[in-house]
Enzyme design. Sequence first.
Site, PDB file in Angstrom:
ATOM      1  N   CYS A  84     -14.475   3.383  -6.422  1.00  0.00           N
ATOM      2  CA  CYS A  84     -15.717   3.965  -5.890  1.00  0.00           C
ATOM      3  C   CYS A  84     -16.407   2.993  -4.931  1.00  0.00           C
ATOM      4  O   CYS A  84     -16.221   1.793  -5.005  1.00  0.00           O
ATOM      5  CB  CYS A  84     -16.672   4.262  -7.027  1.00  0.00           C
ATOM      6  SG  CYS A  84     -15.993   5.411  -8.219  1.00  0.00           S
ATOM      7  N   ARG A 131     -11.544   2.397   1.004  1.00  0.00           N
ATOM      8  CA  ARG A 131     -11.325   2.086  -0.421  1.00  0.00           C
ATOM      9  C   ARG A 131     -10.653   3.241  -1.136  1.00  0.00           C
ATOM     10  O   ARG A 131     -10.138   3.091  -2.234  1.00  0.00           O
ATOM     11  CB  ARG A 131     -12.662   1.774  -1.102  1.00  0.00           C
ATOM     12  CG  ARG A 131     -13.347   0.515  -0.624  1.00  0.00           C
ATOM     13  CD  ARG A 131     -14.798   0.476  -1.063  1.00  0.00           C
ATOM     14  NE  ARG A 131     -14.943   0.373  -2.485  1.00  0.00           N
ATOM     15  CZ  ARG A 131     -15.026  -0.797  -3.152  1.00  0.00           C
ATOM     16  NH1 ARG A 131     -14.964  -1.925  -2.468  1.00  0.00           N
ATOM     17  NH2 ARG A 131     -15.170  -0.827  -4.449  1.00  0.00           N
ATOM     18  N   TRP A 170     -14.011   7.611  -6.630  1.00  0.00           N
ATOM     19  CA  TRP A 170     -12.560   7.573  -6.903  1.00  0.00           C
ATOM     20  C   TRP A 170     -12.461   7.884  -8.383  1.00  0.00           C
ATOM     21  O   TRP A 170     -12.813   7.070  -9.238  1.00  0.00           O
ATOM     22  CB  TRP A 170     -12.022   6.176  -6.565  1.00  0.00           C
ATOM     23  CG  TRP A 170     -10.538   6.041  -6.582  1.00  0.00           C
ATOM     24  CD1 TRP A 170      -9.669   6.287  -5.546  1.00  0.00           C
ATOM     25  CD2 TRP A 170      -9.720   5.621  -7.684  1.00  0.00           C
ATOM     26  NE1 TRP A 170      -8.377   6.022  -5.935  1.00  0.00           N
ATOM     27  CE2 TRP A 170      -8.377   5.627  -7.241  1.00  0.00           C
ATOM     28  CE3 TRP A 170      -9.982   5.242  -8.988  1.00  0.00           C
ATOM     29  CZ2 TRP A 170      -7.305   5.250  -8.062  1.00  0.00           C
ATOM     30  CZ3 TRP A 170      -8.935   4.873  -9.801  1.00  0.00           C
ATOM     31  CH2 TRP A 170      -7.608   4.896  -9.338  1.00  0.00           C
ATOM     32  N   ASN A 208     -19.806   2.179  -9.897  1.00  0.00           N
ATOM     33  CA  ASN A 208     -18.397   1.838  -9.715  1.00  0.00           C
ATOM     34  C   ASN A 208     -17.973   1.086 -10.959  1.00  0.00           C
ATOM     35  O   ASN A 208     -18.627   0.117 -11.353  1.00  0.00           O
ATOM     36  CB  ASN A 208     -18.202   0.961  -8.470  1.00  0.00           C
ATOM     37  CG  ASN A 208     -16.742   0.551  -8.288  1.00  0.00           C
ATOM     38  OD1 ASN A 208     -15.831   1.231  -8.757  1.00  0.00           O
ATOM     39  ND2 ASN A 208     -16.514  -0.578  -7.618  1.00  0.00           N
ATOM     40  N   GLY A 209     -16.903   1.549 -11.604  1.00  0.00           N
ATOM     41  CA  GLY A 209     -16.408   0.855 -12.793  1.00  0.00           C
ATOM     42  C   GLY A 209     -16.217   1.848 -13.926  1.00  0.00           C
ATOM     43  O   GLY A 209     -16.061   3.049 -13.707  1.00  0.00           O
ATOM     44  N   GLU A 237       8.543  -5.777  -1.330  1.00  0.00           N
ATOM     45  CA  GLU A 237       7.392  -5.452  -0.464  1.00  0.00           C
ATOM     46  C   GLU A 237       7.724  -4.301   0.481  1.00  0.00           C
ATOM     47  O   GLU A 237       6.907  -3.407   0.672  1.00  0.00           O
ATOM     48  CB  GLU A 237       6.971  -6.692   0.316  1.00  0.00           C
ATOM     49  CG  GLU A 237       5.883  -6.466   1.351  1.00  0.00           C
ATOM     50  CD  GLU A 237       4.578  -5.934   0.761  1.00  0.00           C
ATOM     51  OE1 GLU A 237       4.404  -5.945  -0.471  1.00  0.00           O
ATOM     52  OE2 GLU A 237       3.731  -5.485   1.560  1.00  0.00           O
ATOM     53  N   LYS A 265       5.612  -0.821   0.555  1.00  0.00           N
ATOM     54  CA  LYS A 265       4.981  -0.293   1.772  1.00  0.00           C
ATOM     55  C   LYS A 265       5.411   1.144   2.004  1.00  0.00           C
ATOM     56  O   LYS A 265       4.613   2.015   2.299  1.00  0.00           O
ATOM     57  CB  LYS A 265       5.372  -1.158   2.985  1.00  0.00           C
ATOM     58  CG  LYS A 265       4.661  -2.468   3.062  1.00  0.00           C
ATOM     59  CD  LYS A 265       3.259  -2.356   3.583  1.00  0.00           C
ATOM     60  CE  LYS A 265       2.105  -2.570   2.646  1.00  0.00           C
ATOM     61  NZ  LYS A 265       2.122  -3.370   1.519  1.00  0.00           N
ATOM     62  N   GLU A 325       4.003   3.631  -0.773  1.00  0.00           N
ATOM     63  CA  GLU A 325       2.551   3.835  -0.892  1.00  0.00           C
ATOM     64  C   GLU A 325       1.957   4.559   0.311  1.00  0.00           C
ATOM     65  O   GLU A 325       0.869   5.116   0.216  1.00  0.00           O
ATOM     66  CB  GLU A 325       1.829   2.521  -1.132  1.00  0.00           C
ATOM     67  CG  GLU A 325       1.854   1.523  -0.005  1.00  0.00           C
ATOM     68  CD  GLU A 325       1.000   0.299  -0.338  1.00  0.00           C
ATOM     69  OE1 GLU A 325       0.034   0.407  -1.097  1.00  0.00           O
ATOM     70  OE2 GLU A 325       1.319  -0.781   0.170  1.00  0.00           O
ATOM     71  N   HIS A 358      25.373  -4.102 -11.076  1.00  0.00           N
ATOM     72  CA  HIS A 358      24.887  -3.927 -12.461  1.00  0.00           C
ATOM     73  C   HIS A 358      24.158  -2.608 -12.624  1.00  0.00           C
ATOM     74  O   HIS A 358      23.400  -2.438 -13.574  1.00  0.00           O
ATOM     75  CB  HIS A 358      24.001  -5.113 -12.842  1.00  0.00           C
ATOM     76  CG  HIS A 358      24.705  -6.418 -12.732  1.00  0.00           C
ATOM     77  ND1 HIS A 358      25.625  -6.859 -13.649  1.00  0.00           N
ATOM     78  CD2 HIS A 358      24.682  -7.359 -11.747  1.00  0.00           C
ATOM     79  CE1 HIS A 358      26.107  -8.031 -13.275  1.00  0.00           C
ATOM     80  NE2 HIS A 358      25.553  -8.359 -12.119  1.00  0.00           N
ATOM     81  N   LYS A 414      -8.313   0.437  -2.098  1.00  0.00           N
ATOM     82  CA  LYS A 414      -8.068  -0.850  -1.441  1.00  0.00           C
ATOM     83  C   LYS A 414      -8.227  -2.009  -2.416  1.00  0.00           C
ATOM     84  O   LYS A 414      -7.517  -2.992  -2.347  1.00  0.00           O
ATOM     85  CB  LYS A 414      -9.030  -1.045  -0.273  1.00  0.00           C
ATOM     86  CG  LYS A 414      -8.835  -2.358   0.483  1.00  0.00           C
ATOM     87  CD  LYS A 414      -7.436  -2.461   1.096  1.00  0.00           C
ATOM     88  CE  LYS A 414      -7.208  -3.757   1.808  1.00  0.00           C
ATOM     89  NZ  LYS A 414      -5.819  -3.934   2.271  1.00  0.00           N
TER      90      LYS A 414
HETATM   91  C1  AGP Z   1      -0.827  -3.426  -1.162  1.00  0.00           C
HETATM   92  O1  AGP Z   1      -0.267  -2.718  -0.045  1.00  0.00           O
HETATM   93  C2  AGP Z   1      -1.447  -2.509  -2.168  1.00  0.00           C
HETATM   94  N1  AGP Z   1      -2.503  -1.783  -1.569  1.00  0.00           N
HETATM   95  C3  AGP Z   1      -1.802  -3.157  -3.482  1.00  0.00           C
HETATM   96  O2  AGP Z   1      -0.588  -3.379  -4.142  1.00  0.00           O
HETATM   97  C4  AGP Z   1      -2.562  -4.502  -3.432  1.00  0.00           C
HETATM   98  O3  AGP Z   1      -1.723  -5.507  -2.906  1.00  0.00           O
HETATM   99  C5  AGP Z   1      -2.921  -4.884  -4.869  1.00  0.00           C
HETATM  100  O4  AGP Z   1      -3.800  -3.895  -5.365  1.00  0.00           O
HETATM  101  C6  AGP Z   1      -3.588  -6.262  -4.974  1.00  0.00           C
HETATM  102  O5  AGP Z   1      -4.790  -6.248  -4.263  1.00  0.00           O
HETATM  103  P1  AGP Z   1      -5.499  -7.685  -3.980  1.00  0.00           P
HETATM  104  O6  AGP Z   1      -4.579  -8.466  -3.119  1.00  0.00           O
HETATM  105  O7  AGP Z   1      -6.790  -7.337  -3.296  1.00  0.00           O
HETATM  106  O8  AGP Z   1      -5.707  -8.344  -5.322  1.00  0.00           O
END
Ligand code: AGP
Length: 610
Positions: free
Chosen positions: A2, A27, A74, A100-101, A483, A487, A490, A506, A605
């Site tokens: 949020c 976010r 969110w 938020n939380g 990674e 990418k 997501e 394996h 985010k």
């Molecule tokens: C990265 O592309 C993602 N959005 C997510 O995995 C992010 O790296 C992860 O939430 C960690 O966030 P931070 O680096 O702000 O701790």
Amino acid sequence: MCGIVGYIGHRDAISVLIPALRRLEYRGYDSAGVAIVNGTRLEVWKASGKITQLEEAIATASLAGGIGIAHTRWATHGRPSHANAHPHLDCRSRLAVVHNGIIENYRDLRRALAAAGHRFRSETDTEIVAHLIEDYSTDGLPEAVLRAARDLRGAYAIACLDARMPDTLVGIRCGSPPLVIGVGKGERFLASDIPALLGETRDVVVLEDGELAILTAAGSALRTLDGASVRRASTTIPWDADAGEKAGYPHFMLKEIFEQPEAVRNTLRDRADRHTGEIRIPELGLRDRDLVGLNRLCFVACGTSWHAALVGKYLVETFARLPVEVDVASEFRYRQPVLDGRVLTVPISQSGETADTLAALTLARKHGSRTVAICNVVGSSLAREADGVLYTRAGIEIGVASTKAFTAQLAAVILLALKLGAARGLHSPELIRETVKRLWDVPDLMAGVLERSDEISAIAARFVQSGNFLYLGRGIHYPLALEGALKLKEISYIHAEGYPAGEMKHGPIALIDRHLPVVAIAPEGPTYEKITSNIEEVKARDGIVIAVATEGDDEIRNRADVVLPIPRALVWLQPLLVALPLQLLAYHIGVLRGCDVDQPRNLAKSVTVE
Ligand code: AGP
């Protein structure tokens, strides 16, 4: 997660709140709302969906009034809907709250409040806060919020206002969700994070855990939960107003992909001397003799930052011959790690607000471990709570999928590894100096790779309909396989899996067929022969191979279906180059599939709750 914004001052609050909400869109959210005090009347508008829907809802309203709060939701408790959108009100619709939380004990509190006659309009945990404050509101808003906070359990940031006190805005922070005050001339702002304030002010006061903020147009005061006064000077944020703009790019993500050479240069600047090879990181807070005394290093992180940590393991063990553990923070915080004063714990986080990473830092400090955070946000919780901080200087990262922060993190872990190696004297100064010299060449090499973006877009078009991807890497490139897969999944919602290439026999080799694209990270280096054997195995089973390879490698061209070339570089610097074609491939596939690459569905985010 949020987003919270609040305003009190000489302007109409609505003219500040909506643009501020837009700066928090990155976010991730599913609904939005705003509450304004107009005279002594509380006016509330909410909309399920995007901020555009909220703007349509308020288009005909005369939302005057110099105090207001707004929110992007969110969903955690209660599905995305108009009723569950914030702000939430008390029974008499005089108090409004945004949050938020997570309030962990909200069910018990809701039962008790309902038994006392309170009527609820939503399924959210947030709404109980409004009714709780209502119960205590005879003592004025700040005191009522303090008393309500003593009944709440959980991690939360809250902003609230009372139509009967139109000259006072209140915020409170307990646990990881951040809350910052913006300082303006004759006006004050409240926000979940600093990007919301860009363009309004660069002077901020960051609330610590367990603090309440009382804002008026003329100033702000801080209190602890037991009411004690807190004095804290404001910090000036080194970001300019247009940092949060797209600058002509179609998406923030593409802009940030292209900002990576500069992000790496900035992260290296005044820390790595390209002539002498000296590494200077005074903000580590550790002298060379402290570094020599270490017997282990623990990286902890989440998501993309965890991938940077995995690369860090290869680098630190290579340069410093120091044993390294790497853990996802959500696992680290719940196991019983063996830590003491000779262990250096290094949490890595772009936002510096990830709940699991913050909790891991707290656990490490409790066990007496020295801590150095690698973080991208000045003044973030992680940066303030660690013993030392090595800031990545990637600038504000708006795209939910992390790109420039990742390569800046790679630059940071390279610096840390070189610093440890130099301090522990385990490598010749010549090797360190040569590595630093070649490290300074990398940003220009990165810029060269980015010039191939259009070529990669044409390649991406061939894979838009693929249902699965497999990413393979060996050694320092195994984290890059993870990674690249992250990418892609997501931002394009295609399932992708990263795997150490040596594991193919394996299990994963059973997946190979003519429908499965396999991205093989195969630049020249110690594992080249092995990864080319993996490529052969895939081709022998009609798999499709997309190889990331060193420019001029004709052998790979004869084996792979597609080649994404990168310039020649030292193997431990190659991740900075390998990341780029993987990011561009994911970006272009996501765009061609019509996905919202800046705000992918379900993602936030900064994951400020568990
Ligand atoms: C990265 O592309 C993602 N959005 C997510 O995995 C992010 O790296 C992860 O939430 C960690 O966030 P931070 O680096 O702000 O701790």
